[in-house]
Design a protein around this motif. Structure first.
Motif, short mmCIF file in Angstrom:
data_model
loop_
_atom_site.label_atom_id
_atom_site.label_comp_id
_atom_site.label_asym_id
_atom_site.label_seq_id
_atom_site.Cartn_x
_atom_site.Cartn_y
_atom_site.Cartn_z
N LYS A 2 0.87 -1.19 0.00
CA LYS A 2 0.00 0.00 0.00
C LYS A 2 0.90 1.23 0.00
CE LYS A 2 -3.82 2.37 0.95
NZ LYS A 2 -4.87 2.58 0.02
N THR A 15 5.67 -6.32 3.05
CA THR A 15 6.38 -7.37 3.76
C THR A 15 7.64 -7.69 2.97
OG1 THR A 15 4.32 -8.33 4.57
CG2 THR A 15 6.24 -9.75 4.60
N PRO A 170 3.46 -10.82 7.17
CA PRO A 170 2.22 -10.31 6.56
C PRO A 170 1.23 -9.75 7.59
CG PRO A 170 2.78 -12.44 5.61
CD PRO A 170 3.72 -12.21 6.77
N GLU A 171 1.22 -10.31 8.79
CA GLU A 171 0.32 -9.83 9.84
C GLU A 171 0.61 -8.37 10.18
OE1 GLU A 171 -0.32 -10.45 14.63
OE2 GLU A 171 0.59 -12.08 13.49
N GLU A 173 2.23 -6.24 8.21
CA GLU A 173 1.92 -5.43 7.02
C GLU A 173 0.43 -5.09 6.99
OE1 GLU A 173 2.11 -5.45 2.15
OE2 GLU A 173 2.36 -7.34 3.22
N LYS A 174 -0.42 -6.07 7.29
CA LYS A 174 -1.86 -5.85 7.29
C LYS A 174 -2.24 -4.76 8.29
CE LYS A 174 -6.25 -8.27 7.92
NZ LYS A 174 -6.90 -9.52 8.30
N VAL A 177 -1.13 -1.37 6.80
CA VAL A 177 -1.98 -1.00 5.68
C VAL A 177 -3.33 -0.49 6.19
CG1 VAL A 177 -3.30 -1.94 3.72
CG2 VAL A 177 -0.85 -2.43 3.96
N GLN A 178 -3.91 -1.17 7.18
CA GLN A 178 -5.20 -0.76 7.73
C GLN A 178 -5.14 0.63 8.34
OE1 GLN A 178 -5.97 -3.94 10.49
NE2 GLN A 178 -7.06 -5.17 8.98
#
Length: 184
Positions: A2, A15, A170-171, A173-174, A177-178
């Protein structure tokens, strides 16, 4: 991945392996002794080779290390980046000992140092969220707030065109991004 734009600077979240990133500066979540360690610090020293440690030792001789919230610059050795900024994040002690201020200073002092050396690109790891146990959601908010506040201030010296936040998993990164849109 993002990306948002803040003024002239693109801020991206992804990530990846920060040691594989190529650009002007990668930031190392160092310890105050600047002697390498575990986590991203150990990986940067291992991949970057002994030249980085030699420069860290010279900094130690001159100033005795690097206090939490501060930043110092070395070569990047064998890394694809041109330089490494070593910054010392806070150890999480429950949030009542100024950890948020110290973590914010890590980002601010790293960005300031990057601008002082004319960097156009910089990549950050998730400072203090590994062995220093800073809770990832709190660290995310401090990182994004610190970076966006720095970029939104009128700074004629700001040459940064790209800031990459390189998450280890990835967790994380999520999570970034949120929350990224809230800080644009």
């Amino acid at each position: 991945m993002k990306t948002i734009q803040i003024g002239r600077t693109a801020v991206s979240v992804r990530t990846g392996d920060i040691t594989a990133w190529s650009g002007d500066i990668i930031v190392n979540a160092a310890n105050s002794g600047l002697l390498g360690g575990k986590g991203v610090d150990g990986v940067i020293h291992a991949v970057g080779g002994p030249e980085i440690m030699e420069e860290c030792k010279k900094i130690r001789q001159l100033q005795g290390g690097c206090p939490p919230g501060h930043a110092v610059l070395t070569c990047a050795g064998l890394l694809k980046a041109k330089h490494v900024i070593h910054t010392v994040g806070p150890i999480w002690e429950g949030g009542g000992r100024g950890e948020d201020h110290t973590l914010a200073e890590c980002y601010r002092s790293s960005l300031q140092l990057a601008n002082e050396v004319g960097a156009r690109t910089i990549a950050f790891p998730n400072i203090s969220t590994g062995i220093y146990e800073y809770p990832k959601p709190f660290a995310c908010d401090v990182a994004l707030k610190s970076i966006t506040n720095y970029l939104k201030e009128e700074r004629p010296e700001n040459r940064l065109e790209e800031i990459d936040l390189i998450c280890f998993d990835p967790e994380n990164e999520k999570l970034y991004v949120q929350r990224l849109e809230q800080f644009a």
